[in-house]
Design a protein around this motif. Structure first.
Motif, PDB file in Angstrom:
ATOM      1  N   PRO A  49       0.847  -1.314   0.143  1.00 43.08           N
ATOM      2  CA  PRO A  49      -0.203   0.110   0.124  1.00 43.08           C
ATOM      3  C   PRO A  49       0.945   1.419  -0.061  1.00 43.08           C
ATOM      4  O   PRO A  49       1.899   1.128   0.720  1.00 43.08           O
ATOM      5  CB  PRO A  49      -0.845  -0.200   1.339  1.00 43.08           C
ATOM      6  CG  PRO A  49      -0.644  -1.710   1.713  1.00 43.08           C
ATOM      7  CD  PRO A  49       0.525  -2.082   1.067  1.00 43.08           C
ATOM      8  N   VAL A  50       0.564   2.358  -0.777  1.00 44.01           N
ATOM      9  CA  VAL A  50       1.033   3.504  -0.647  1.00 44.01           C
ATOM     10  C   VAL A  50       0.373   4.525   0.222  1.00 44.01           C
ATOM     11  O   VAL A  50      -0.641   4.656   0.188  1.00 44.01           O
ATOM     12  CB  VAL A  50       0.932   4.061  -2.055  1.00 44.01           C
ATOM     13  CG1 VAL A  50       1.746   5.594  -2.280  1.00 44.01           C
ATOM     14  CG2 VAL A  50       1.715   3.161  -3.238  1.00 44.01           C
ATOM     15  N   LEU A  51       1.358   5.068   0.947  1.00 44.92           N
ATOM     16  CA  LEU A  51       0.658   5.902   2.075  1.00 44.92           C
ATOM     17  C   LEU A  51       0.943   7.217   1.701  1.00 44.92           C
ATOM     18  O   LEU A  51       1.398   7.699   0.431  1.00 44.92           O
ATOM     19  CB  LEU A  51       1.763   5.968   3.391  1.00 44.92           C
ATOM     20  CG  LEU A  51       1.725   4.416   3.948  1.00 44.92           C
ATOM     21  CD1 LEU A  51       2.823   4.540   5.138  1.00 44.92           C
ATOM     22  CD2 LEU A  51       0.431   4.131   4.407  1.00 44.92           C
ATOM     23  N   PRO A  52      -0.137   8.035   1.986  1.00 49.22           N
ATOM     24  CA  PRO A  52      -0.068   9.568   1.757  1.00 49.22           C
ATOM     25  C   PRO A  52       1.283  10.240   2.068  1.00 49.22           C
ATOM     26  O   PRO A  52       1.785   9.863   3.051  1.00 49.22           O
ATOM     27  CB  PRO A  52      -1.271  10.010   2.323  1.00 49.22           C
ATOM     28  CG  PRO A  52      -2.095   9.010   2.971  1.00 49.22           C
ATOM     29  CD  PRO A  52      -1.253   7.837   2.911  1.00 49.22           C
ATOM     30  N   PRO A  53       1.603  11.188   1.355  1.00 48.36           N
ATOM     31  CA  PRO A  53       2.897  11.925   1.552  1.00 48.36           C
ATOM     32  C   PRO A  53       2.742  12.678   2.691  1.00 48.36           C
ATOM     33  O   PRO A  53       1.527  13.193   3.207  1.00 48.36           O
ATOM     34  CB  PRO A  53       3.059  12.824   0.119  1.00 48.36           C
ATOM     35  CG  PRO A  53       2.136  12.280  -0.898  1.00 48.36           C
ATOM     36  CD  PRO A  53       1.114  11.682  -0.062  1.00 48.36           C
ATOM     37  N   SER A  54       3.818  12.895   3.417  1.00 45.91           N
ATOM     38  CA  SER A  54       3.724  13.547   4.584  1.00 45.91           C
ATOM     39  C   SER A  54       3.911  15.055   4.408  1.00 45.91           C
ATOM     40  O   SER A  54       4.314  15.468   3.110  1.00 45.91           O
ATOM     41  CB  SER A  54       5.284  13.400   5.507  1.00 45.91           C
ATOM     42  OG  SER A  54       5.339  12.057   5.664  1.00 45.91           O
ATOM     43  N   PRO A  55       3.211  15.897   5.124  1.00 48.73           N
ATOM     44  CA  PRO A  55       2.998  17.362   4.857  1.00 48.73           C
ATOM     45  C   PRO A  55       4.663  17.995   4.882  1.00 48.73           C
ATOM     46  O   PRO A  55       5.379  17.255   5.546  1.00 48.73           O
ATOM     47  CB  PRO A  55       2.148  17.646   5.823  1.00 48.73           C
ATOM     48  CG  PRO A  55       2.073  16.867   6.896  1.00 48.73           C
ATOM     49  CD  PRO A  55       2.439  15.312   6.276  1.00 48.73           C
ATOM     50  N   PRO A  56       4.767  18.860   4.259  1.00 48.94           N
ATOM     51  CA  PRO A  56       6.003  19.488   4.424  1.00 48.94           C
ATOM     52  C   PRO A  56       6.498  20.165   5.821  1.00 48.94           C
ATOM     53  O   PRO A  56       5.250  20.399   6.721  1.00 48.94           O
ATOM     54  CB  PRO A  56       5.859  20.897   3.293  1.00 48.94           C
ATOM     55  CG  PRO A  56       4.475  21.027   3.196  1.00 48.94           C
ATOM     56  CD  PRO A  56       3.933  19.920   3.389  1.00 48.94           C
ATOM     57  N   ALA A  57       7.632  20.312   6.278  1.00 54.59           N
ATOM     58  CA  ALA A  57       8.001  20.906   7.465  1.00 54.59           C
ATOM     59  C   ALA A  57       7.543  22.256   7.812  1.00 54.59           C
ATOM     60  O   ALA A  57       7.215  22.524   8.758  1.00 54.59           O
ATOM     61  CB  ALA A  57       9.321  20.680   7.567  1.00 54.59           C
ATOM     62  N   SER A  58       7.290  23.105   6.785  1.00 54.69           N
ATOM     63  CA  SER A  58       6.681  24.158   6.810  1.00 54.69           C
ATOM     64  C   SER A  58       5.860  24.670   5.932  1.00 54.69           C
ATOM     65  O   SER A  58       6.037  23.959   4.714  1.00 54.69           O
ATOM     66  CB  SER A  58       7.878  25.443   6.971  1.00 54.69           C
ATOM     67  OG  SER A  58       8.635  25.229   5.776  1.00 54.69           O
ATOM     68  N   ALA A  59       4.900  25.527   5.682  1.00 55.47           N
ATOM     69  CA  ALA A  59       4.109  25.562   4.585  1.00 55.47           C
ATOM     70  C   ALA A  59       4.783  26.445   3.629  1.00 55.47           C
ATOM     71  O   ALA A  59       5.709  26.974   3.863  1.00 55.47           O
ATOM     72  CB  ALA A  59       3.063  26.780   5.395  1.00 55.47           C
ATOM     73  N   PRO A  60       4.367  25.991   2.159  1.00 57.89           N
ATOM     74  CA  PRO A  60       5.167  26.784   1.348  1.00 57.89           C
ATOM     75  C   PRO A  60       4.852  28.116   1.201  1.00 57.89           C
ATOM     76  O   PRO A  60       3.738  28.471   1.302  1.00 57.89           O
ATOM     77  CB  PRO A  60       4.552  25.950   0.059  1.00 57.89           C
ATOM     78  CG  PRO A  60       3.582  25.190   0.690  1.00 57.89           C
ATOM     79  CD  PRO A  60       3.592  25.083   1.978  1.00 57.89           C
TER      80      PRO A  60
END
Length: 223
Positions: A49-60
């Motif tokens: 299973p492919v997991l959702p990507p982790s959110p970035p460490a800080s907002a773009p």
């Protein structure tokens, strides 16, 4: 896996490439060796299973200043605005992806055609950089370049989700080939692709100019 077609938008094929609300297909041209090879079609024995990507460490960032390589600057459109929803609709239409799309980053910027042209209707091309994944199918994840011209709009290039910036050979365009319309999957790219892959950053597929002009390539810095 959902299928995905990319519309090749090139200056000297402009009349044939124009796509107006549906997937376009540009004429076949002499193509250089592809920068990537398709995944083997051998049956898979196991599926992880492919997991959702982790959110970035800080907002773009949401805005970029005007520079010599980003002539009008760039901005992240407000969510739910037509300018925000338009590229998502194009990605949906050309890929067939279903369900919610989770946008991790989006940039909107304008600039000239590549290569530059004196034609008035090619002096202001709208472009979107979009990084996203499908909430209901996290295996569908990638970075997309969407372009809109007066005569049409479409999905021009794609890169693997875990790449960064605007560099070769990450960004791949697909040139229509009437002799081979088989859909193929490629490492890191979402869905399956029809056509001959080529390096969209440097040019290829019979084209000797880059897919994005120097006047706006800086709009993709830091992506």
């Amino acid at each position: 896996m959902k299928t995905l077609r990319v519309v090749s938008l090139v200056l000297f094929l402009v009349a044939a490439v124009a796509c107006s609300g549906s997937d376009g297909a540009s004429p076949s041209v002499t193509t250089a060796p592809p920068p990537v090879s398709p995944v083997s079609s051998a049956p898979e024995t196991t599926t992880t299973p492919v997991l959702p990507p982790s959110p970035p460490a800080s907002a773009p960032a949401t805005k970029g200043e005007t520079t010599t390589s980003c002539v009008s600057g760039w901005v992240t459109p407000p969510k739910d605005s037509p300018r925000y929803l338009q590229p998502l609709g194009i990605i949906r239409r050309t890929s067939g992806v279903q369900g919610p799309l989770v946008v991790m980053d989006m940039r909107y910027f304008t600039g000239p055609e590549s290569p530059p042209s004196d034609a008035g209707y090619l002096l202001m091309i709208e472009r979107w950089y979009v990084k996203l994944y499908a909430k209901d199918d996290p295996a569908f994840q990638g970075r997309f370049l969407v372009e809109a011209r007066r005569f049409g709009r479409g999905l021009s290039a794609v890169a693997a989700y875990d790449t960064s910036g605007w560099k070769s050979p990450d960004w791949i365009g697909f040139q229509f080939n009437s002799g081979d319309t088989t859909l193929k999957s490629y490492p890191g790219l979402p869905g399956e692709w029809e056509g001959m892959p080529y390096d969209f950053v440097k040019g290829g597929g019979g084209l000797d100019f880059p897919g994005v002009p120097a006047a706006v390539v800086g709009c993709l810095d830091g992506t």
